[in-house]
Design a protein around this motif. Structure first.
Motif, PDB file in Angstrom:
ATOM      1  N   ASP A   1       0.858  -1.184   0.000  1.00 34.94           N
ATOM      2  CA  ASP A   1       0.000   0.000   0.000  1.00 34.94           C
ATOM      3  C   ASP A   1       0.893   1.232   0.000  1.00 34.94           C
ATOM      4  OD1 ASP A   1      -2.294  -1.514   0.083  1.00 34.94           O
ATOM      5  OD2 ASP A   1      -2.274  -1.594   2.278  1.00 34.94           O
ATOM      6  N   LEU A   2       0.750   2.044  -1.006  1.00 36.08           N
ATOM      7  CA  LEU A   2       1.508   3.280  -1.109  1.00 36.08           C
ATOM      8  C   LEU A   2       0.693   4.391  -0.479  1.00 36.08           C
ATOM      9  CD1 LEU A   2       3.972   4.800  -2.254  1.00 36.08           C
ATOM     10  CD2 LEU A   2       2.605   5.204  -4.293  1.00 36.08           C
ATOM     11  N   THR A   3       1.229   4.977   0.564  1.00 31.17           N
ATOM     12  CA  THR A   3       0.535   6.077   1.224  1.00 31.17           C
ATOM     13  C   THR A   3       1.431   7.306   1.188  1.00 31.17           C
ATOM     14  OG1 THR A   3       1.421   5.437   3.370  1.00 31.17           O
ATOM     15  CG2 THR A   3      -0.738   4.569   2.773  1.00 31.17           C
ATOM     16  N   ILE A   4       0.844   8.409   0.823  1.00 30.64           N
ATOM     17  CA  ILE A   4       1.554   9.683   0.821  1.00 30.64           C
ATOM     18  C   ILE A   4       0.842  10.594   1.804  1.00 30.64           C
ATOM     19  CG2 ILE A   4       2.162  11.704  -0.543  1.00 30.64           C
ATOM     20  CD1 ILE A   4       2.295   9.922  -2.983  1.00 30.64           C
ATOM     21  N   THR A   5       1.576  11.048   2.796  1.00 32.35           N
ATOM     22  CA  THR A   5       0.993  11.933   3.790  1.00 32.35           C
ATOM     23  C   THR A   5       1.368  13.365   3.449  1.00 32.35           C
ATOM     24  OG1 THR A   5       2.924  11.667   5.213  1.00 32.35           O
ATOM     25  CG2 THR A   5       1.079  10.188   5.598  1.00 32.35           C
ATOM     26  N   LEU A   6       0.388  14.214   3.449  1.00 27.63           N
ATOM     27  CA  LEU A   6       0.614  15.625   3.179  1.00 27.63           C
ATOM     28  C   LEU A   6       0.523  16.389   4.485  1.00 27.63           C
ATOM     29  CD1 LEU A   6      -1.505  16.147  -0.057  1.00 27.63           C
ATOM     30  CD2 LEU A   6       0.953  15.850   0.127  1.00 27.63           C
ATOM     31  N   ASP A   7       1.628  16.990   4.885  1.00 33.19           N
ATOM     32  CA  ASP A   7       1.596  17.817   6.073  1.00 33.19           C
ATOM     33  C   ASP A   7       1.452  19.280   5.657  1.00 33.19           C
ATOM     34  OD1 ASP A   7       4.056  17.932   4.925  1.00 33.19           O
ATOM     35  OD2 ASP A   7       5.201  17.823   6.780  1.00 33.19           O
ATOM     36  N   LEU A   8       1.425  20.160   6.614  1.00 34.75           N
ATOM     37  CA  LEU A   8       1.208  21.572   6.336  1.00 34.75           C
ATOM     38  C   LEU A   8       2.340  22.172   5.514  1.00 34.75           C
ATOM     39  CD1 LEU A   8      -0.785  23.836   6.854  1.00 34.75           C
ATOM     40  CD2 LEU A   8       0.487  24.390   8.923  1.00 34.75           C
ATOM     41  N   PHE A   9       3.552  21.676   5.709  1.00 40.41           N
ATOM     42  CA  PHE A   9       4.709  22.161   4.957  1.00 40.41           C
ATOM     43  C   PHE A   9       4.550  21.879   3.461  1.00 40.41           C
ATOM     44  CE2 PHE A   9       9.125  21.296   3.459  1.00 40.41           C
ATOM     45  CZ  PHE A   9       9.573  22.606   3.507  1.00 40.41           C
ATOM     46  N   VAL A  10       4.166  20.673   3.121  1.00 41.69           N
ATOM     47  CA  VAL A  10       3.994  20.295   1.717  1.00 41.69           C
ATOM     48  C   VAL A  10       2.829  21.057   1.094  1.00 41.69           C
ATOM     49  CG1 VAL A  10       3.434  18.386   0.171  1.00 41.69           C
ATOM     50  CG2 VAL A  10       5.043  18.033   2.028  1.00 41.69           C
ATOM     51  N   VAL A  11       1.753  21.215   1.841  1.00 45.04           N
ATOM     52  CA  VAL A  11       0.595  21.939   1.317  1.00 45.04           C
ATOM     53  C   VAL A  11       0.949  23.402   1.070  1.00 45.04           C
ATOM     54  CG1 VAL A  11      -1.746  22.712   1.872  1.00 45.04           C
ATOM     55  CG2 VAL A  11      -1.070  20.361   2.332  1.00 45.04           C
ATOM     56  N   SER A  12       1.699  24.009   1.979  1.00 41.54           N
ATOM     57  CA  SER A  12       2.086  25.409   1.777  1.00 41.54           C
ATOM     58  C   SER A  12       3.027  25.550   0.582  1.00 41.54           C
ATOM     59  CB  SER A  12       2.737  25.976   3.035  1.00 41.54           C
ATOM     60  OG  SER A  12       3.936  25.293   3.323  1.00 41.54           O
TER      61      SER A  12
END
Length: 101
Positions: free
Chosen positions: A6-17
């Motif tokens: 299972d490939l999971t990519i977590t987006l934190d606030l840094f990546v979103v900004s």
């Protein structure tokens, strides 16, 4: 594809900004391209206004590429292994070896 992985990519606030900043600079790049096309159509000679627009477009392109690079490294969990403290100083080596001047 591999089964069971299972490939999971977590987006934190840094990546979103960084994604939002990339989108804003991409929008500025599109505006600069439109302005350059308009100026080129009005006057085909190369002048200072076109140079300013091209430099702004270049900066926007480089910013977008650097943000994408930082996002890619963050998603790949690339960590820099460095220490701000020196490994050993001359005084520590001299006292460890019992060498006195």
């Amino acid at each position: 594809m591999l089964e069971g992985s299972d490939l999971t990519i977590t987006l934190d606030l840094f990546v979103v900004s960084l994604l939002l900043a990339s989108l804003l600079f991409l929008f500025c790049l599109v505006l600069a391209k439109r302005k350059y096309s308009f100026l080129k159509r009005v006057n085909p000679n190369f002048d200072l206004k076109k140079l300013l627009i091209l430099s702004a477009a270049t900066v926007c392109f480089l910013r977008v590429m650097s943000f994408i690079g930082v996002i890619a490294m963050d998603l790949a969990n690339v960590r820099a292994h460095y220490s701000l403290k020196p490994a050993s100083s001359h005084a520590e080596r001299d006292t460890a070896n019992n060498v006195h001047p």
